[in-house]
Design an enzyme around this catalytic site. Structure first.
Site, PDB file in Angstrom:
ATOM      1  N   HIS A  61     -17.571  59.805  34.623  1.00 58.72           N
ATOM      2  CA  HIS A  61     -18.285  61.045  34.237  1.00 58.72           C
ATOM      3  C   HIS A  61     -19.722  61.019  34.779  1.00 58.72           C
ATOM      4  CE1 HIS A  61     -17.778  64.640  31.697  1.00 58.72           C
ATOM      5  NE2 HIS A  61     -19.112  64.374  31.437  1.00 58.72           N
ATOM      6  N   ASP A 120     -22.148  67.840  34.178  1.00 61.91           N
ATOM      7  CA  ASP A 120     -21.172  69.068  34.116  1.00 61.91           C
ATOM      8  C   ASP A 120     -20.556  68.949  35.370  1.00 61.91           C
ATOM      9  OD1 ASP A 120     -19.731  70.794  32.808  1.00 61.91           O
ATOM     10  OD2 ASP A 120     -21.337  72.434  33.020  1.00 61.91           O
ATOM     11  N   GLY A 121     -19.283  69.666  35.481  1.00 64.40           N
ATOM     12  CA  GLY A 121     -18.266  69.909  36.670  1.00 64.40           C
ATOM     13  C   GLY A 121     -17.790  68.741  37.274  1.00 64.40           C
TER      14      GLY A 121
END
Length: 318
Positions: free
Chosen positions: A176, A180-181
């Site tokens: 991760h 975000d994205g």
């Protein structure tokens, strides 16, 4: 260090099946589908990948945005689509084995949506589904090192690229690396990795099948987390890839037109001279008058130079 996973009989059977389908795709000139099909598949890819992340735009609305038409929808959703269109247009410019290129792609994808677009996270995050913490990602201080290790594996490991692309996808989601994205980036980068050996993947809408099996997609990510290896996720993604190629093969009913045949032959023959007979040997299902019409059209469009006459006529791409 090599990420943990086991090569299973199921994986090998799927890889063999995928290889056969890619052979069939190459034999039927589908490795670069007709222009209309390429556009349709790109729209399907963008719509599916973003819908998985909660975007509300339809394929029709994305088509309208591609054609610079006005669309009424939440501004954030429109911006997500516009960014995705940009990143897919630039797809062939990114190098899949370079971390810097992944950061560049993320910057395009998340421009105006995230203050830290294109930058690896340095803070800690947990992924929450509903009221439950689904996944605690590695600490922010480890992200840069983990991503470097992952790219080193991608560059140097001898396993098949079909398998390595799935491993990368899982490990990327596990790490991760951005705030975000990550979902859309993981799917995008697997496509880019596959394209290096199999150019057809630029036009295969793998994401639309992931969207249809979205629950299973997340379940396999979770199952791999619990097992501490990516084996379940690799098997799932190979099944998705195989099914996506089936769909492309079924689209073979789409007839190639003059421009499509000329474009495909140009990529095959390069700057070499050739005859009408050479052209017909490549497209075995067309008649001599069709081949003549194709070549005449290409000469008129200034795509080909013609020399000689009758049986001695030769052509060369400009």
């Amino acid at each position: 260090m090599k990420p943990p996973y086991t090569i299973t009989d199921k994986m090998l059977a799927l890889v063999a099946s995928i290889s056969e389908k890619i052979g069939a795709i190459n034999a039927t000139h589908l490795y670069k589908p007709a222009t209309e099909l390429r556009k349709k598949n790109r729209i399907k890819t963008i719509q599916s990948s973003l819908e998985i992340e909660g975007n509300t735009l339809t394929e029709e609305q994305i088509t309208a945005l591609l054609e610079n038409k006005r669309v009424i929808a939440p501004p954030k959703d429109i911006l997500e689509v516009q960014n995705a269109i940009k990143v897919y247009e630039q797809l062939t410019t990114f190098k899949p084995y370079q971390l810097k290129d992944l950061e560049k792609a993320h910057a395009v994808l998340m421009q105006g949506l995230l203050d830290t677009a294109g930058k690896l996270r340095t803070t800690n995050v947990g992924i929450v589904k509903g009221s439950k913490v689904e996944h605690i990602a590695p600490s922010g201080s480890r992200v840069n090192g983990l991503m470097k290790d992952l790219f080193e594996y991608l560059k140097t490991d001898n396993d098949l690229i079909l398998i390595k692309s799935c491993v990368f996808h899982y490990e990327f989601e596990f790490i991760h690396p951005f705030l975000d994205g990550n979902g859309r980036m993981g799917r995008l980068w697997q496509t880019l990795i596959l394209m290096q050996q199999y150019p057809v993947f630029e036009y295969v809408p793998v994401e639309s099948l992931i969207k249809q099996k979205q629950s299973e997609y997340y379940n396999k990510l979770s199952e791999s987390d619990k097992k501490g290896n990516s084996t379940p996720f690799i098997e799932f993604m190979l099944e998705i890839i195989s099914a996506s190629l089936d769909r492309l093969l079924q689209s073979q009913s789409v007839i190639l037109h003059t421009e499509d045949r000329i474009r495909l032959f140009a990529t095959k023959i390069g700057k070499n001279t050739f005859s009408r007979k050479d052209y017909m040997q490549h497209f075995k299902n067309i008649a001599a008058p069709t081949a003549s019409r194709d070549l005449k059209w290409a000469v008129e469009q200034n795509l080909l130079t013609k020399s000689g006459a009758f049986r001695l006529t030769e052509y060369q791409f400009n």
